[in-house]
Design an enzyme around this catalytic site. Structure first.
Site, PDB file in Angstrom:
ATOM      1  N   LYS A  98      -2.643  -6.105   0.352  1.00  0.00           N
ATOM      2  CA  LYS A  98      -3.138  -6.594  -0.941  1.00  0.00           C
ATOM      3  C   LYS A  98      -3.201  -8.131  -0.951  1.00  0.00           C
ATOM      4  O   LYS A  98      -2.656  -8.776  -0.045  1.00  0.00           O
ATOM      5  CB  LYS A  98      -2.222  -6.043  -2.053  1.00  0.00           C
ATOM      6  CG  LYS A  98      -2.251  -4.506  -2.144  1.00  0.00           C
ATOM      7  CD  LYS A  98      -1.324  -3.989  -3.242  1.00  0.00           C
ATOM      8  CE  LYS A  98      -1.427  -2.473  -3.380  1.00  0.00           C
ATOM      9  NZ  LYS A  98      -0.569  -1.967  -4.497  1.00  0.00           N
TER      10      LYS A  98
ATOM     11  N   TYR B 126      -9.117   2.916  -7.541  1.00  0.00           N
ATOM     12  CA  TYR B 126      -7.996   3.275  -8.413  1.00  0.00           C
ATOM     13  C   TYR B 126      -8.425   4.151  -9.590  1.00  0.00           C
ATOM     14  O   TYR B 126      -7.749   4.153 -10.631  1.00  0.00           O
ATOM     15  CB  TYR B 126      -7.302   2.009  -8.914  1.00  0.00           C
ATOM     16  CG  TYR B 126      -6.365   1.364  -7.903  1.00  0.00           C
ATOM     17  CD1 TYR B 126      -5.310   2.090  -7.341  1.00  0.00           C
ATOM     18  CD2 TYR B 126      -6.500   0.025  -7.537  1.00  0.00           C
ATOM     19  CE1 TYR B 126      -4.432   1.505  -6.425  1.00  0.00           C
ATOM     20  CE2 TYR B 126      -5.615  -0.570  -6.626  1.00  0.00           C
ATOM     21  CZ  TYR B 126      -4.585   0.180  -6.077  1.00  0.00           C
ATOM     22  OH  TYR B 126      -3.713  -0.400  -5.186  1.00  0.00           O
TER      23      TYR B 126
ATOM     24  N   ASN C   2       3.191  -5.692  -4.920  1.00  0.00           N
ATOM     25  CA  ASN C   2       3.897  -4.920  -3.881  1.00  0.00           C
ATOM     26  C   ASN C   2       3.205  -4.908  -2.517  1.00  0.00           C
ATOM     27  O   ASN C   2       3.435  -4.026  -1.705  1.00  0.00           O
ATOM     28  CB  ASN C   2       4.231  -3.515  -4.395  1.00  0.00           C
ATOM     29  CG  ASN C   2       3.007  -2.692  -4.721  1.00  0.00           C
ATOM     30  OD1 ASN C   2       1.886  -3.188  -4.650  1.00  0.00           O
ATOM     31  ND2 ASN C   2       3.209  -1.436  -5.061  1.00  0.00           N
TER      32      ASN C   2
ATOM     33  N   HIS D 293      -0.923  -1.154   0.256  1.00  0.00           N
ATOM     34  CA  HIS D 293      -1.327   0.153  -0.261  1.00  0.00           C
ATOM     35  C   HIS D 293      -1.386   1.144   0.896  1.00  0.00           C
ATOM     36  O   HIS D 293      -1.792   0.788   1.994  1.00  0.00           O
ATOM     37  CB  HIS D 293      -2.720   0.076  -0.901  1.00  0.00           C
ATOM     38  CG  HIS D 293      -3.355   1.416  -1.075  1.00  0.00           C
ATOM     39  ND1 HIS D 293      -3.073   2.226  -2.148  1.00  0.00           N
ATOM     40  CD2 HIS D 293      -4.211   2.121  -0.284  1.00  0.00           C
ATOM     41  CE1 HIS D 293      -3.743   3.365  -2.010  1.00  0.00           C
ATOM     42  NE2 HIS D 293      -4.440   3.315  -0.890  1.00  0.00           N
TER      43      HIS D 293
ATOM     44  N   GLU E 282     -10.649   7.503   0.505  1.00  0.00           N
ATOM     45  CA  GLU E 282     -10.487   6.043   0.543  1.00  0.00           C
ATOM     46  C   GLU E 282     -11.149   5.444   1.784  1.00  0.00           C
ATOM     47  O   GLU E 282     -11.824   4.411   1.701  1.00  0.00           O
ATOM     48  CB  GLU E 282      -8.998   5.684   0.479  1.00  0.00           C
ATOM     49  CG  GLU E 282      -8.399   6.027  -0.883  1.00  0.00           C
ATOM     50  CD  GLU E 282      -6.875   5.881  -0.962  1.00  0.00           C
ATOM     51  OE1 GLU E 282      -6.242   5.498   0.044  1.00  0.00           O
ATOM     52  OE2 GLU E 282      -6.340   6.153  -2.042  1.00  0.00           O
TER      53      GLU E 282
HETATM   54  P1  RTP Z   1      -0.671   2.240  -3.836  1.00  0.00           P
HETATM   55  O1  RTP Z   1      -1.734   3.222  -4.294  1.00  0.00           O
HETATM   56  O2  RTP Z   1      -1.036   0.819  -4.105  1.00  0.00           O
HETATM   57  O3  RTP Z   1      -0.171   2.481  -2.448  1.00  0.00           O
HETATM   58  O4  RTP Z   1       0.556   2.517  -4.758  1.00  0.00           O
HETATM   59  P2  RTP Z   1       1.205   3.911  -5.064  1.00  0.00           P
HETATM   60  O5  RTP Z   1       0.301   5.043  -4.738  1.00  0.00           O
HETATM   61  O6  RTP Z   1       2.528   3.876  -4.410  1.00  0.00           O
HETATM   62  O7  RTP Z   1       1.396   3.808  -6.640  1.00  0.00           O
HETATM   63  P3  RTP Z   1       0.412   4.169  -7.828  1.00  0.00           P
HETATM   64  O8  RTP Z   1       1.247   4.824  -8.871  1.00  0.00           O
HETATM   65  O9  RTP Z   1      -0.821   4.835  -7.344  1.00  0.00           O
HETATM   66  O10 RTP Z   1       0.061   2.723  -8.359  1.00  0.00           O
HETATM   67  C1  RTP Z   1      -0.880   1.944  -7.710  1.00  0.00           C
HETATM   68  C2  RTP Z   1      -0.493   0.502  -7.782  1.00  0.00           C
HETATM   69  O11 RTP Z   1      -0.502   0.076  -9.146  1.00  0.00           O
HETATM   70  C3  RTP Z   1       0.458  -0.934  -9.319  1.00  0.00           C
HETATM   71  N1  RTP Z   1       1.392  -0.548 -10.371  1.00  0.00           N
HETATM   72  N2  RTP Z   1       1.781  -1.360 -11.313  1.00  0.00           N
HETATM   73  N3  RTP Z   1       4.116  -0.469 -13.894  1.00  0.00           N
HETATM   74  C4  RTP Z   1       3.284  -1.244 -13.249  1.00  0.00           C
HETATM   75  O12 RTP Z   1       3.060  -2.380 -13.570  1.00  0.00           O
HETATM   76  C5  RTP Z   1       2.635  -0.684 -12.079  1.00  0.00           C
HETATM   77  N4  RTP Z   1       2.749   0.555 -11.628  1.00  0.00           N
HETATM   78  C6  RTP Z   1       1.967   0.645 -10.542  1.00  0.00           C
HETATM   79  C7  RTP Z   1       1.189  -1.133  -8.020  1.00  0.00           C
HETATM   80  O13 RTP Z   1       0.566  -2.223  -7.318  1.00  0.00           O
HETATM   81  C8  RTP Z   1       0.913   0.179  -7.299  1.00  0.00           C
HETATM   82  O14 RTP Z   1       1.016   0.018  -5.906  1.00  0.00           O
END
Ligand code: RTP
Length: 155
Positions: A16, A56, A119, A122, A133
């Site tokens: 990212k 997303y 974070n 991804h 994706e």
């Molecule tokens: P990623 O897709 O980026 O690998 O992350 P993930 O599946 O582990 O998590 P997901 O729930 O799909 O969330 C995607 C990205 O959104 C951001 N996020 N911000 N509470 C918040 O502010 C929040 N929650 C999620 C994070 O960058 C997360 O990786």
């Protein structure tokens, strides 16, 4: 064969904008290479908001969605496809929990970040989403096929 199919599983991993600007691209690539996974596509690009909204799409109703799109479009990212046995699941394990506060030391997030909104990487969460994706981020010509010399010793 079944084993050959398993070794051809692919995942989409992205550094990212914060990971790029903090200079952690090489570290992330190194961890996947060291583990024995094969890099089959890699490019730096500056994704548009429209592209990120597609990436997303599942999160579009979340309160953090606008901030997420803002953050993700704030600078260049490094998009990659990695190949190997169980790479989707292992990729997620190597990245660590979504919220760095829950990610173990030794994982990428557990070693390099603190905030869920920054974070650094991804990784696809399932084989099906990985396919979607990779299709969204790469054209067929950008996906390389080659024989890695490590191959016969990793498996
Ligand atoms: P990623 O897709 O980026 O690998 O992350 P993930 O599946 O582990 O998590 P997901 O729930 O799909 O969330 C995607 C990205 O959104 C951001 N996020 N911000 N509470 C918040 O502010 C929040 N929650 C999620 C994070 O960058 C997360 O990786």
């Amino acid at each position: 064969s079944k084993m050959a199919d398993a070794k051809e599983e692919r995942t989409f991993i992205m550094v990212k904008p914060d990971g790029v600007q903090r200079g952690i691209v090489g570290e992330i690539i190194k961890r996947f290479e060291n583990r024995g996974y094969k890099l089959v596509a890699c490019k730096m690009c500056r994704p548009s908001k429209e592209h990120l909204e597609k990436h997303y799409a599942d999160l579009s109703k979340k309160p953090f969605f606008p901030g997420l799109i803002q953050y993700m479009s704030s600078g260049p990212v490094v998009a990659m496809a990695w190949e190997g046995k169980e790479v989707v699941k292992m990729g997620r394990a190597m990245l660590g929990a979504t919220n760095p506060l829950d990610s173990n030391p030794g994982t990428i997030r557990g070693d390099f970040c603190i905030d869920v909104g920054r974070n650094i990487c991804h990784g696809s969460d399932a084989v099906e989403s990985a396919k979607k994706e990779i299709g969204l981020w790469f054209s067929a010509e950008e996906l390389q096929s080659y024989k890695s010399c490590e191959f016969e010793w990793v498996y």
